[in-house]
Design a protein around this motif. Structure first.
Motif, short mmCIF file in Angstrom:
data_model
loop_
_atom_site.label_atom_id
_atom_site.label_comp_id
_atom_site.label_asym_id
_atom_site.label_seq_id
_atom_site.Cartn_x
_atom_site.Cartn_y
_atom_site.Cartn_z
N PRO A 148 -6.90 15.28 1.76
CA PRO A 148 -6.86 14.30 0.93
C PRO A 148 -5.64 13.61 0.56
CG PRO A 148 -8.06 16.43 0.03
CD PRO A 148 -7.03 16.70 1.43
N ALA A 149 -5.75 12.43 0.07
CA ALA A 149 -4.59 11.44 -0.38
C ALA A 149 -4.97 10.52 -1.18
CB ALA A 149 -3.98 10.92 1.10
N ILE A 150 -4.17 9.98 -2.17
CA ILE A 150 -4.47 9.00 -2.99
C ILE A 150 -3.86 7.73 -2.52
CG2 ILE A 150 -4.16 8.06 -5.36
CD1 ILE A 150 -4.31 11.08 -6.44
N ARG A 151 -4.35 6.76 -2.44
CA ARG A 151 -4.05 5.38 -1.95
C ARG A 151 -4.25 4.43 -2.92
NH1 ARG A 151 -6.78 1.32 -0.84
NH2 ARG A 151 -6.98 0.13 0.92
N ILE A 152 -3.02 3.73 -3.04
CA ILE A 152 -2.95 2.73 -4.18
C ILE A 152 -2.62 1.37 -3.59
CG2 ILE A 152 -1.43 1.90 -6.07
CD1 ILE A 152 -1.24 5.08 -6.68
N LEU B 197 0.77 -1.14 -0.01
CA LEU B 197 -0.05 -0.05 -0.10
C LEU B 197 0.99 1.40 0.13
CD1 LEU B 197 -3.26 0.03 0.44
CD2 LEU B 197 -2.51 1.33 2.38
N VAL B 198 0.34 2.20 -0.91
CA VAL B 198 1.29 3.47 -0.90
C VAL B 198 0.28 4.75 -0.99
CG1 VAL B 198 2.78 4.90 -2.16
CG2 VAL B 198 2.89 2.45 -2.21
N CYS B 199 0.34 5.57 0.07
CA CYS B 199 -0.57 6.62 0.02
C CYS B 199 0.15 8.06 -0.21
CB CYS B 199 -1.23 6.79 1.38
SG CYS B 199 -2.30 5.61 1.69
N PHE B 200 -0.37 8.74 -1.39
CA PHE B 200 0.55 10.12 -1.45
C PHE B 200 -0.28 11.17 -1.79
CE2 PHE B 200 0.10 10.15 -6.05
CZ PHE B 200 -0.28 9.17 -6.41
N ARG B 201 0.16 12.45 -1.75
CA ARG B 201 -0.38 13.43 -2.21
C ARG B 201 0.71 14.50 -2.99
NH1 ARG B 201 -0.37 14.47 3.51
NH2 ARG B 201 -2.53 13.99 3.65
N LEU B 202 0.04 15.37 -3.77
CA LEU B 202 0.73 16.40 -4.47
C LEU B 202 1.57 17.34 -3.55
CD1 LEU B 202 -1.45 16.93 -7.60
CD2 LEU B 202 0.84 16.23 -7.65
N THR B 203 2.62 17.94 -4.07
CA THR B 203 3.21 18.99 -3.26
C THR B 203 2.87 20.37 -4.05
OG1 THR B 203 5.10 18.31 -4.29
CG2 THR B 203 5.19 17.52 -2.30
#
Lengths: 471, 471
Positions: free
Chosen positions: A443-447, A405-411
């Motif tokens: 908010p974050a995007i979870r993959i 699992l990887v969670c990220f967001r934009l800077t």
């Protein structure tokens, strides 16, 4: 004659066609939009409003699957499905369901189909070996503990809440009870507590640390404070692999606090538990030897067709005491003499399919080594994606990457709105599906990498899509 | 490579073999002992204690099914299975499960696979037409009422208990609540009440008349007395087709009493509901237009592979209010804008299979006429058996025969012990399976005609077995 029962020969012929349809679907699902561009009512409008008066040939259904159903599906078996937790299926899983549906037996009691119960007991024992779980979870150990298949982790959780609740108070005034889980725990915990008769505020939300893992000191304080205020702490869930970010609660610490406070300690390892098939990831089972119950879902990340959730209990008696009812029509010698397990008393419903065929065929087809290899590859692909994010200034992690699992967001400027827009762009493209979530209120995007047919090529394509959409 | 994912081509080849195995099983199941002459541990002892390290070819499983599993099964699909309620399967039902397992979609929200939700909504509406249920149970009516598939009637019952409970008190002190059902109602009612947080004595057992139907005057008195004593009557179950004797509670009277007392009225028509496919038996739905919820199981007597239970609500909001929880990772535009049904809020677990394919294929294969013909034939066979009993001094009815169910006992000397011995002799023969039950405190033999492949020949053979064993 029209409307007659289907003959075995017709079933053979149609069965081959239906199996072929599934195989073809798997071959082409990667070319379909992961999520369909449809609006509510699109599918229903293509179906007749009333059932047919006379029977029709079931060859026609396959055309309707292509024309009506498939265009209206979100394809969970698409190799670019990175959303939620996977509910991966596989050839062995479907083969097992063919047998289960064909046999049509009901394993509510041992006596209503002994093989259904005994294969399930052996499969749950196999999983203990496969994951390195403690020996006392085996049916073959001393008969006190053991495992059972449930439809989902929600039901596993609910069963343990009820067992724990009835240990403390067998019905009546539940208003003093208090349950505990981290602020990252799954929604099924509050739902299970509601079903069991608790109000939402009776489930204490325990704060988490920077890695979204439960703070055990905060748990101990909450239990203490509740006890002093006259409440009755009775159940706690440690999450191993939280839904939003795969955070792992410190199970051993939590179990110690629970044991001292006489609180039932349950572990929800719904997806992460599968990682234990890999020796080097077996840390996900840490503390399983000191908790009251432990669950994971082979239908999430172990190629076992939904539904198939495993629940183990160190001591099955509180659950059986809570759920056992024996009307005349369910009584039988085998049960009365006490020499058998009747799984109806280990679950909410009465009836049960022969689900154990699924893990049986999956473990036999893949073997322990095969399962470990595939899970290990998913973890490698998750790390590959994490490395790309780490190396790219446009992105930052929203949580420490873990397992698959990887969670990220934009800077950069206005990162929250742009992160939400990025998730929408990815999902709107139909080329991949990710889950928009919220971490630390942002908010974050979870993959999540876990679909049966996901390979490096699909992860690379996802990364290309992410970077192209981000620009 | 060993342990690799099964290729679509291998799945095609094996799938054909597995389908053929099921077809052959159906061809020969009538020759097997209905109940296996085995002792606890027989099946488990034939299985390895640990899972295989390396994968193996799944052709080998078919040999194990023949050698290990089949000899340990109680054969619910045996044409001489007259026990419990049937859980009949059929070609169309299994074909649907092949597709459901192959697609592997999760219909928890509309958005997670729109077709899964919309086909289910249409199928529940089809059943409304098929059974002649009230229009306001249709999703297509005004969006207030509607139906949903559950795994079993136990879960349907539990859902309505929770909806009713939360209407009255949303968690906390439940000790004042009182539920009502007849003394013949199914064990799942007390179990559901327990799960929902009630003690067993909070479910009032209402006495029944000579035909084992609930006495509505006694219900009214019980509700009144409880109200006067400060309790809160909140839920009542009317049984249409009781488990032990197919007794039918007076639904209209019960519903009237409930409406006046603001008590949720649920109808459990788990098996009997299927009879409504026959115009002349549609009285089983009487009162459906004036109750809060109504349920039946196509998996019992409508050739739909387990699991498939239907629950309709006149107003779905209390259930959705009780069960809805929306964490960030489950939020989506379709849900937020309110234009869709999210079935996760209509059931206990979160995840759900694409179950609606089963009733879709069953109704298309048989057509309304075909279904009616088969149910009508079962009822005719039940009556045939009842006529034999009526004409034979050695036997008497233990309850009025109804629909496809006949309960009887021996007359003459020491009838109770001889009736129990007769049931044991029948079941021990392996040639048929019946259910020993208790009616009016005395042993009785309960015979239910509902298995897919049961014909007159099997009922005649059963009667020969009964009379031969009775002598």
């Amino acid at each position: 004659m029209q409307g007659d029962h289907m003959t075995p020969d017709d079933f053979r012929r149609l069965g081959h066609e239906y199996v072929d349809w599934v195989a073809s679907y798997w071959e082409r699902v990667g070319e379909l939009p992961v999520q369909p561009p449809i609006v509510p009512g699109d599918v229903a409008s293509k179906l007749p409003a009333v059932p047919p008066t006379t029977g029709e040939a079931l060859e026609g259904v396959l055309a309707d699957l292509d024309d009506v159903v498939v265009p209206g599906l979100t394809h969970w078996q698409h190799p670019s499905f990175f959303a939620f937790f996977p509910a991966n299926t596989s050839g062995p899983g479907v083969l097992a369901d063919i047998i289960s549906s064909g046999l049509g037996v009901n394993g509510m009691n041992w006596s209503t189909s002994p093989a259904c119960t005994e294969v399930e007991m052996v499969m749950l024992d196999w999983f203990v070996e496969l994951l390195g779980l403690p020996d006392h979870f085996r049916h073959a150990h001393d008969g006190r503990g053991g495992g059972v298949l449930q439809d989902s982790a929600s039901s596993s959780t609910l069963c343990t809440i009820i067992a724990a609740r009835n240990r403390v108070t067998p019905g009546g005034d539940l208003s003093k009870l208090r349950a505990y889980a981290s602020d990252q725990a799954h929604s099924s915990i509050v739902k299970g507590a509601r079903v069991a008769g608790l109000a939402d505020d009776q489930v204490r939300s325990i704060p988490t640390d920077a890695a979204f893992a439960m703070d055990p000191a905060a748990l101990a304080e909450a239990i203490d404070a509740d006890r002093r205020a006259g409440f009755v702490p009775f159940w706690c869930c440690a999450t191993v692999g939280s839904t939003s970010s795969m955070a792992v609660d410190p199970v051993v610490d939590i179990a110690g606090i629970c044991a001292e406070a006489q609180v039932w300690c349950h572990v929800d390892a719904a997806m992460a538990g599968s990682a234990a098939v890999c020796e080097e990831l077996r840390w996900v089972t840490e503390g399983a030897d000191v908790v009251d119950s432990w669950s994971f879902n082979p239908h999430k990340w172990l190629f076992t067709t939904f539904d198939c959730s495993c629940l183990w209990l160190a001591d099955s008696r509180p659950l059986v005491d809570a759920l056992s009812i024996s009307p005349a029509y369910l009584r039988n010698d085998a049960t009365e003499t006490g020499g058998v397990v009747d799984f109806r008393d280990w679950q909410i419903p009465l009836g049960r399919r022969f689900r154990a065929l699924k893990p049986w065929l999956v473990m036999r087809h893949y073997g322990a080594e095969g399962l470990a290899r595939h899970v290990r590859e998913h973890v490698r692909l998750g790390r590959l994606l994490a490395d790309r994010i780490l190396d790219d200034d446009r992105f930052e992690f929203a949580a420490p990457p873990a397992l698959n699992l990887v969670c990220f967001r934009l800077t950069g400027e206005d990162p929250d709105a742009r992160t939400s827009a990025l998730a929408e762009a990815i999902n709107g493209s139909g080329q991949a599906l990710v889950t928009p979530t919220v971490l630390d209120g942002r908010p974050a995007i979870r993959i999540c990498v876990g679909q049966t047919w996901t390979t490096e090529r699909h992860v690379e394509a996802l990364w290309d899509l992410v970077t192209a959409s981000a620009d």
